[in-house]
Design a protein around this motif. Structure first.
Motif, PDB file in Angstrom:
ATOM      1  N   LYS A   1       0.827  -1.214   0.000  1.00 42.43           N
ATOM      2  CA  LYS A   1       0.000   0.000   0.000  1.00 42.43           C
ATOM      3  C   LYS A   1       0.849   1.247   0.000  1.00 42.43           C
ATOM      4  N   TYR A   2       1.193   1.959  -0.836  1.00 42.19           N
ATOM      5  CA  TYR A   2       1.135   1.964  -2.258  1.00 42.19           C
ATOM      6  C   TYR A   2       2.496   2.338  -2.825  1.00 42.19           C
ATOM      7  N   ALA A   3       3.561   1.839  -2.181  1.00 44.18           N
ATOM      8  CA  ALA A   3       4.897   2.213  -2.649  1.00 44.18           C
ATOM      9  C   ALA A   3       5.189   1.574  -4.004  1.00 44.18           C
ATOM     10  N   GLY A   4       5.856   2.347  -4.868  1.00 48.94           N
ATOM     11  CA  GLY A   4       6.312   1.789  -6.142  1.00 48.94           C
ATOM     12  C   GLY A   4       7.713   1.212  -6.012  1.00 48.94           C
ATOM     13  N   ILE A   5       8.453   1.746  -5.028  1.00 46.33           N
ATOM     14  CA  ILE A   5       9.800   1.241  -4.732  1.00 46.33           C
ATOM     15  C   ILE A   5       9.958   1.249  -3.217  1.00 46.33           C
TER      16      ILE A   5
END
Ligand code: SF4
Length: 445
Positions: free
Chosen positions: A284-288
């Motif tokens: 929730k909701y890291a892209g990296i």
């Protein structure tokens, strides 16, 4: 306001040339309307149409690419808050930090370990996607960046607050298109200069979302498009709240200043806590997520969370329905069947492998359902199993006629024996993990 597919279609060339990878201009227009394609993916759209459409049709969250052509890590262009609304598109990437306190030898050894952190799970390859090189504190910023870049097989993130040191490091490896991380209110002008002059993506943080939106707007005004929102983890609850609010503002309100993928730097010193916290951000909701540790027991739980969250809920995970050979089975080897739900198949396959008894696994097409669900949903029957065994010519592989069936389907036994050449049907274990003991103790050809 968002445009409809028809409004977008009216401004396209309408030649159906397929250069965008889609069969028709209408299909392309629908994808642009759904924020799944950018207008620039059509190479023939006119400048006037571009101008008219660009702002309204661009995805609410930008797609950012890190790394050189051919091995780029892509993140962003998400379209929904919740997976069940459609699906999440680009799995969260794990980045492992190389602290500046490491000697050159230690940095190279850690980079090598990152390269080797590759695992197979249910037919997919899981790996560390990025290497985060700490520049602040490095005696020779350019040298450290180059050293790691020569060894690393994954794209790089440069991390630091000192804009002068970051510029030296970024210039040294600019052709590898690293992400330049560490911009905030105190150094934003220096980082804008690096990103603009070297055409690199930049990660920006703020002490709150308002400040962050101001800083990304400032960068955008200077022509920087590839921005990543950066968060740290001093407070788990606050960071999760910020991640959620930023995503909601981008996707639900089309708030462009926060319409970028997010990065979270995990800073706890406790390895177990790091794994748990990174998994929460990945969900929730890291892209990296940037972490320190690179041992398999620390990486795998995060990777499994990412794998599960980013599975398309509308597409069953399946394997091809065919006859699989595990080990080097011969004419005396056991034969068993299972369904084409990938988790079921790979559980059975890995346990057969663990048993060290080579075997044939006949996979029955069940539309991606596990054994009990397939039975309850009328996707598998004794008749279908016999038909599949015949189609896969299993009888030609072995000289016996013994068939091991899942312990959850004992009801198939009599019908298979009565209607096929498989005259000795053996009821196997109910769970995959019992397979090794079952084969070792019970299999006699
Ligand atoms: Fe239509 Fe452009 Fe796609 Fe060609 S590339 S099919 S013109 S949308």
């Amino acid at each position: 306001m968002a445009l409809t597919g028809m409004q977008i279609y009216k401004l396209l060339p309408k030649t159906n040339c397929k250069d965008c990878g889609l069969p028709t201009c209408m299909a392309f227009a629908m994808q642009v309307a759904a924020k799944q394609k950018a207008l620039t993916d059509c190479p023939h759209v006119s400048e006037e149409s571009k101008e008219e459409l660009s702002e309204a049709s661009s995805p609410p969250m930008r797609l950012v690419k890190i790394g050189p052509e051919g091995k780029q890590f892509e993140i962003g262009q998400e379209t929904v808050m919740f997976r069940h609304e459609e699906k999440f598109h680009r799995p969260c990437g794990i980045a492992v930090r190389i602290p500046s306190s490491l000697s050159d030898e230690e940095a190279l050894a850690k980079s090598e370990k990152i390269n080797k952190s590759v695992f197979e799970r249910v037919g997919q390859t899981l790996k560390v996607q990025l290497c985060a090189v700490e520049i602040d504190g490095a005696a020779d910023p350019a040298g450290r960046a180059k050293l790691v870049a020569e060894k690393s097989e994954v794209p790089l993130i440069l991390m630091g607050k000192n804009a002068d040191a970051m510029k030296k490091a970024a210039e040294a490896i600019k052709d590898l298109r690293p992400l330049v991380g560490g911009a905030d209110a105190s150094n934003i002008d220096g980082f804008i200069d690096i990103a603009a002059s070297l055409k690199l993506p930049v990660a920006i943080s703020g002490k709150n979302l308002e400040e962050l939106a101001d800083l990304t707007s400032k960068a955008k005004e200077k022509g920087i498009e590839d921005i990543i929102l950066s968060f740290n983890t001093e407070n788990l609850g606050d960071t999760l709240r910020w991640l959620t609010l930023a995503r909601r503002a981008a996707l639900r309100k089309n708030f462009r200043a926060l319409g970028y993928p997010a990065l979270v730097e995990v800073t706890t010193k406790d390895a177990e806590e790091e794994t748990v916290v990174a998994s929460a951000y990945a969900a929730k909701y890291a892209g990296i997520v940037i972490i320190d540790n690179v041992e398999p027991w620390e990486l795998l739980p995060i990777m499994v969370v990412v794998q599960n969250v980013y599975t398309d809920p509308q597409v069953p995970n399946t394997v091809e329905a065919k006859l699989y050979e595990v080990g080097n089975p011969d004419e005396n080897s056991p034969v068993m069947f299972t369904t084409n739900f990938s988790l079921t198949y790979f559980s059975v396959e890995s346990e057969v492998e663990r048993s060290k008894v080579p075997a044939y696994i006949c996979v029955v097409e069940t539309e991606g359902l596990g054994v009990l669900n397939a039975y309850a949903g009328d996707k598998i029957s004794a008749e279908k199993v016999v038909k599949t065994l015949n189609e896969q010519k299993v009888a030609e592989k072995v000289k016996h006629r013994k068939l091991i069936i899942p312990g959850l389907l004992p009801i198939f036994r009599a019908e298979i024996e009565d209607t096929s050449d498989w005259k000795e049907v053996i009821i196997g274990p109910e769970t995959a993990r019992e397979i090794p003991a079952f084969l070792t103790n019970n299999w006699k050809s």
